[in-house]
Scaffold this motif. Structure first.
Motif, PDB file in Angstrom:
ATOM      1  N   GLU A 600       0.829  -1.204   0.000  1.00 48.93           N
ATOM      2  CA  GLU A 600       0.000   0.000   0.000  1.00 48.93           C
ATOM      3  C   GLU A 600       0.866   1.257   0.000  1.00 48.93           C
ATOM      4  O   GLU A 600       0.599   2.218  -0.731  1.00 48.93           O
ATOM      5  CB  GLU A 600      -0.906  -0.021   1.239  1.00 48.93           C
ATOM      6  N   ALA A 601       1.930   1.232   0.815  1.00 46.58           N
ATOM      7  CA  ALA A 601       2.828   2.393   0.873  1.00 46.58           C
ATOM      8  C   ALA A 601       3.542   2.589  -0.455  1.00 46.58           C
ATOM      9  O   ALA A 601       3.746   3.726  -0.905  1.00 46.58           O
ATOM     10  CB  ALA A 601       3.841   2.205   2.001  1.00 46.58           C
ATOM     11  N   ILE A 602       3.947   1.489  -1.104  1.00 46.78           N
ATOM     12  CA  ILE A 602       4.604   1.580  -2.408  1.00 46.78           C
ATOM     13  C   ILE A 602       3.662   2.232  -3.415  1.00 46.78           C
ATOM     14  O   ILE A 602       4.044   3.127  -4.180  1.00 46.78           O
ATOM     15  CB  ILE A 602       5.058   0.193  -2.892  1.00 46.78           C
ATOM     16  N   SER A 603       2.407   1.778  -3.412  1.00 46.21           N
ATOM     17  CA  SER A 603       1.429   2.307  -4.366  1.00 46.21           C
ATOM     18  C   SER A 603       1.202   3.802  -4.157  1.00 46.21           C
ATOM     19  O   SER A 603       1.023   4.548  -5.123  1.00 46.21           O
ATOM     20  CB  SER A 603       0.098   1.554  -4.221  1.00 46.21           C
ATOM     21  N   ASN A 604       1.227   4.241  -2.902  1.00 49.90           N
ATOM     22  CA  ASN A 604       0.913   5.640  -2.599  1.00 49.90           C
ATOM     23  C   ASN A 604       2.131   6.564  -2.627  1.00 49.90           C
ATOM     24  O   ASN A 604       1.984   7.779  -2.504  1.00 49.90           O
ATOM     25  CB  ASN A 604       0.251   5.735  -1.222  1.00 49.90           C
ATOM     26  N   SER A 605       3.304   5.999  -2.765  1.00 53.37           N
ATOM     27  CA  SER A 605       4.514   6.809  -2.671  1.00 53.37           C
ATOM     28  C   SER A 605       4.770   7.608  -3.947  1.00 53.37           C
ATOM     29  O   SER A 605       4.364   7.208  -5.030  1.00 53.37           O
ATOM     30  CB  SER A 605       5.727   5.913  -2.382  1.00 53.37           C
ATOM     31  N   LYS A 606       5.450   8.727  -3.790  1.00 55.48           N
ATOM     32  CA  LYS A 606       5.839   9.590  -4.912  1.00 55.48           C
ATOM     33  C   LYS A 606       7.345   9.450  -5.110  1.00 55.48           C
ATOM     34  O   LYS A 606       8.126  10.306  -4.679  1.00 55.48           O
ATOM     35  CB  LYS A 606       5.450  11.039  -4.627  1.00 55.48           C
ATOM     36  N   LEU A 607       7.742   8.384  -5.756  1.00 55.39           N
ATOM     37  CA  LEU A 607       9.166   8.093  -5.875  1.00 55.39           C
ATOM     38  C   LEU A 607       9.827   8.828  -7.028  1.00 55.39           C
ATOM     39  O   LEU A 607      11.044   8.799  -7.168  1.00 55.39           O
ATOM     40  CB  LEU A 607       9.367   6.588  -6.055  1.00 55.39           C
ATOM     41  N   ASP A 608       9.001   9.459  -7.873  1.00 52.03           N
ATOM     42  CA  ASP A 608       9.559  10.140  -9.038  1.00 52.03           C
ATOM     43  C   ASP A 608       9.455  11.655  -8.905  1.00 52.03           C
ATOM     44  O   ASP A 608       9.497  12.374  -9.900  1.00 52.03           O
ATOM     45  CB  ASP A 608       8.853   9.673 -10.316  1.00 52.03           C
ATOM     46  N   SER A 609       9.323  12.154  -7.689  1.00 59.26           N
ATOM     47  CA  SER A 609       9.259  13.605  -7.497  1.00 59.26           C
ATOM     48  C   SER A 609      10.613  14.221  -7.837  1.00 59.26           C
ATOM     49  O   SER A 609      11.657  13.564  -7.760  1.00 59.26           O
ATOM     50  CB  SER A 609       8.886  13.935  -6.043  1.00 59.26           C
TER      51      SER A 609
END
Length: 946
Positions: A600-609
């Motif tokens: 769930e955290a992976i899905s909600n994360s903004k890793l490409d900011s």
């Protein structure tokens, strides 16, 4: 299923050319280089079973650790099992029997059969039995390291062999004695241990109390440092995982260097005494040669001076020495050197050699440690490498679910009242006790998120008989040392703390690390985990228990454990459900609900900011001393280069955004880069890449030359594929929306048999910076292509976009992905795209389709609505015997790409027209059917998707 089981038996014993299935008999041999272990097979079997029965002679705590999360999840499902074991050769320690008793859904009996030496694992699955028999006991060495032979067999309950096995096991079970606390107490009194082959050695080998031999890492680093200085270098950096012996390495290098005077700088006073003791062991000499400069000691005339940065950075102290007073200066935990206090020291002194040591050189403050040390990395060994080299104590990481109250998990804003509620404390103690530690007597560090939480929990643990102390930054060095001594001597069981022990503190006897806080960064996570990794004779392994709440940063956990900073969400999910990347005898396991929290955290994360990408970019730039290109991110296992595609047209676009472009290109030239980035960078097919690369050297290629190029590279070169590649490079393949983005950016023009570079492409190649960027794209895509099968259209279990699948099937024209939906078909090719978990609020279609994986080789699938048995696509599936059905699936709507699961065929008897309620509450007709795959889906992926 009967057909599949019979087919598997025929394949195994009669004809190896017959297609197999999940029921195939299989030999299981530990093969670390292939990440294949008996441990994985046992975990797969037990995770899906309805009952299990092991008869196994030898069991260790570490072997049991490999199954604890799976047993916990089974207990939640009401699934129980049995183990029949023995006291043969006194191998099984009383402690392992204590650990077995703590597993609530496990019944254990002890056989008194003389010479009991069996190794058999029986699982009752949904409609069959599986049985593993061979040479492996339930020890981590046997499950993961030793050269063992085991065979997995499957059978129906009515099978003669399984009945013989089952009946014999039941007979032995009835004769055996039930494991009880009284039995263990009696056994412990009379127990005489045999030599345990698993006992670990300390991190250094001591031939005598006064003589120390360097380990493998230290020997290599010492050679590198010597060679570095021979080149004239005056500075060097050692990057070494916690627990691998950096202090002894530094002392050994000083011994080689033979300075007249040496300065050792640390960031905490409590480290000074231990550092001085280590150096004195190595260097010998008079006590007066060694001195400490701190608040309580001013032994500044010593030959070997040990000081804190806080003390030495004061001008009234460093100015007492001439600039060249020290020949050799060492800075521990040198990643802190960006602070002014460190810089003042470094700027003042001029040693013959400056050595920096750290486990974490990559910073978030953009300070360039590598530049400070002239980019001279003498040695680097990270966590995975150190485990491979057996430099660290094995660890067993358990990702467990934190306490849930009224349906709400612990999160970042949970009040202190709830953090220290009695129900939560009882929950924590039960979990910690269940997962245990080496020898069952904890000497543990518990990391908390807040000082008040740490103090309260320490007191509450004391109240429940778990002797504990709390240490925070407010406590004096003297008090900290006292508490550490209490832990090492066994006077207390736990130290509760907030960040005090993140780095630099050496407590070798720690056998349990408990994390009760949000993971703020991968660096801190590894630092805290590393507190227990130093080898010591008092322990065989370290237990790491990570209580995973509903934290936004949970996505960092798989990044930290795998050492994979790619920020690719698919990689992070994979590193959560498939954890075979961990080396040696260590193991990583997550409880099922904890796993879901991470997903769930992976899905909600903004890793490409921009902030995240910029930080990662500059960390790599600091290491390389130049602008990094996309291929660098792959070579250094840094970022997934495809992550730039999310918010930028191409990598040049990103460089411009952060003002790091080294030159400029025109808008048209940039469109060429955008087309390559979006269509070819992923490396799904190397054909287009090879043609573009060839066009850099030769302006015209005939079709025959293209075919020869593909043949030379041993890839598909049929006429359909060649024509498809040429249509794409000439832009004839693309439709209007795409052509608008790639305006005038055709790579080739096709005239009869000639495929020539277009004039625009010719002109673009005149710009040297464009060529640099294009060459980088080519090389990066070739690196990424290495994971794809060049002899097949699709590679099983790799991910594809809808547009990729259509392109790779050589369709004449691109299709608008929005019009594709759940499937598309043409020219005997039927492509299915399924999102398995559509969510409760799914509104993306008229009907909430219930597509699902039934088994690892079978899927239930629905057509679009409204459809009937007589709809064209249904008739195509039923009647067209030449139809090739390709199935792609993803887990949920957060994923834009789909895993290729393989080819499938409809099970004719399962095709049925049914009525489903639509979003407008009216009934719509759809057709459902079961699809059976040519090959069984890889089990780990199947579990993840299911």
């Amino acid at each position: 299923m009967t057909d599949l089981l019979e087919q598997s038996l025929k394949k195994a014993f009669i004809d190896n050319k017959v297609d197999g299935s999940k029921y195939d008999p299989k030999i299981i041999i530990n093969q670390p280089k292939k990440n294949e272990f008996l441990q994985t097979t046992l975990q797969d079997e037990i995770s899906q079973c309805e009952d299990f029965f092991f008869t196994v002679a030898f069991i260790t705590q570490s072997g049991l650790n490999a199954l604890k999360t799976f047993l916990y999840d089974l207990d939640k499902q009401g699934v129980r099992g049995r183990i029949l074991t023995s006291t043969y050769l006194n191998f099984n320690h009383p402690e392992v029997f204590e650990s077995l008793l703590k597993i609530p859904n496990l019944e254990v009996k002890i056989s008194d059969k003389v010479g009991f030496h069996s190794k058999g694992y029986l699982f009752k699955q949904k409609d069959y039995y599986s049985f593993i028999v061979g040479s492996s006991n339930l020890t981590m060495n046997a499950l993961k390291k030793n050269y063992e032979w085991n065979v997995r067999l499957t059978s129906y309950e009515s099978g003669a062999l399984i009945q013989q096995i089952h009946n014999h096991m039941e007979e032995e079970w009835e004769k055996a004695q039930t494991l009880t606390p009284d039995w263990i107490a009696h056994y412990a009194v009379n127990y005489k241990p045999i030599i345990n082959a698993q006992t670990t050695l300390p991190e250094i080998e001591e031939n005598t109390p006064d003589y120390i031999v360097a380990n493998k890492m230290q020997r290599e680093a010492l050679d590198n440092l010597k060679e570095l200085r021979e080149t004239g270098a005056t500075r060097g950096l050692v990057i070494s995982a916690t627990g691998t012996g950096k202090t002894y390495l530094a002392a050994l290098d000083v011994l080689n260097f033979k300075p007249k005077r040496m300065l050792f700088i640390v960031h905490r006073e409590q480290i000074l005494l231990k550092a001085k003791e280590s150096f004195q062991k190595i260097l010998g000499g008079l006590d007066s040669d060694y001195g400490i400069l701190s608040g309580s000691s001013k032994e500044i005339k010593a030959k070997y001076l040990f000081t804190t940065v806080q003390m030495m950075s004061k001008p009234e102290y460093y100015e007492k020495f001439d600039n060249d007073y020290f020949d050799y200066i060492l800075i521990d935990e040198v990643h802190k050197v960006g602070a002014k206090s460190y810089r003042d020291i470094i700027d003042y002194f001029e040693p013959q050699f400056l050595l920096g040591m750290t486990a974490t050189p990559d910073r978030t403050d953009e300070f360039n440690i590598f530049e400070l040390f002239d980019y001279q990395i003498a040695y680097e060994i990270r966590l995975q490498d150190a485990l491979d080299e057996d430099l660290l104590c094995p660890f067993y990481y358990f990702g467990v679910t934190d306490y849930e109250q009224d349906g709400r998990l612990i999160d970042e804003v949970t009040s202190l009242q709830n953090l220290v509620a009695e129900e939560r404390v009882n929950y924590l103690i039960d979990k910690i006790d269940y997962y245990g530690c080496s020898h069952n007597i904890p000497k543990g560090l518990i990391f908390c998120s807040r000082k008040d939480e740490a103090k309260e929990l320490a007191q509450l643990f004391n109240d429940k008989g778990y002797l504990s102390e709390c240490l925070t930054g407010d406590d004096s060095i003297v008090y900290r040392e006292k508490v550490i001594q209490q832990l090492e001597s066994g006077e207390i069981n736990y130290i509760f703390t907030v960040d005090v022990f993140n780095e630099g503190i050496d407590i070798p006897k720690i056998n349990q690390v408990v994390m009760l806080r949000n993971t703020q960064s991968s660096i801190i996570f590894i630092q805290q985990l590393g507190r227990g990794l130093r080898k010591d004779k008092s322990k065989e392994f370290v237990t790491v228990i990570d209580f995973i709440g509903n934290y936004k940063n949970n996505y960092m956990i798989p990044m930290a454990l795998s050492g994979n900073p790619s920020r690719n969400k698919d990689n992070m999910r994979k590193d959560t459900y498939d954890v075979n990347y961990i080396s040696g005898l260590s193991a990583i396991n997550f409880e099922e609900i904890a796993k879901e929290r991470i997903f769930e955290a992976i899905s909600n994360s903004k890793l490409d900011s921009l902030k995240e990408l910029r930080e990662s970019y500059f960390n790599l730039k600091n290491r390389l001393n130049r602008v990094p290109y996309l291929q660098d991110f792959v070579k250094y296992n840094w970022l997934d280069p495809l992550i730039f595609n999310s918010n930028y047209k191409n990598y040049y676009d990103f460089l411009v955004k952060i003002k790091e472009n080294e030159a400029t290109i025109s808008e048209l030239e940039e469109r060429f880069l955008t087309e390559f980035t979006r269509e070819f960078l992923s490396g799904l097919r190397c054909h287009e890449i090879l043609v573009i690369q060839a066009l850099l050297e030769k302006s015209v290629l005939t079709k025959n030359e293209v075919v020869e190029l593909f043949q030379k590279n041993n890839i598909l070169c049929d006429n359909e594929t060649v024509d498809s590649v040429l249509r794409i490079l000439s832009s004839e393949y693309f439709i209007a929306n795409t052509l608008k983005i790639y305006t005038d950016a055709q790579f080739i023009s096709m005239e009869e048999d000639k495929n020539s570079r277009t004039k625009n492409f010719e002109n673009a190649l005149e710009n040297n910076y464009f060529r640099v960027l294009l060459d980088d794209l080519i090389k990066t895509s070739q690196l990424l292509n290495s994971k794809y099968d060049s002899h097949a259209i699709f590679t099983p279990y790799q991910k594809y976009r809808r547009k990729d699948a259509i392109r790779l099937l050589n369709w004449e024209k691109e299709q608008n992905p929005q019009n594709v939906g759940g499937y598309i078909y043409k020219d005997n090719k039927f492509i299915i795209f399924v999102t398995l978990d559509k969510g409760d609020d799914f509104t993306g279609a008229l009907v909430a389709y219930e597509d699902k994986l039934i088994e690892s080789n079978k899927m239930l699938w629905y057509t679009k609505s409204p459809r009937t048995i007589n709809s064209p696509e249904v008739k195509e599936i039923i009647e067209n015997k030449q139809l090739q059905i390709y199935v792609f699936a993803n887990r949920d709507r957060s994923e834009k790409d789909f895993y290729y699961l393989g080819k499938a065929k409809p099970i004719t008897d399962s095709i049925e027209q049914v009525e489903k309620e639509a979003s407008n509450k009216k009934m719509q007709s759809v057709v459902q059917m079961e699809l059976i795959f040519d090959k069984e889906i890889e089990y780990k992926l199947y579990q993840f998707l299911k």
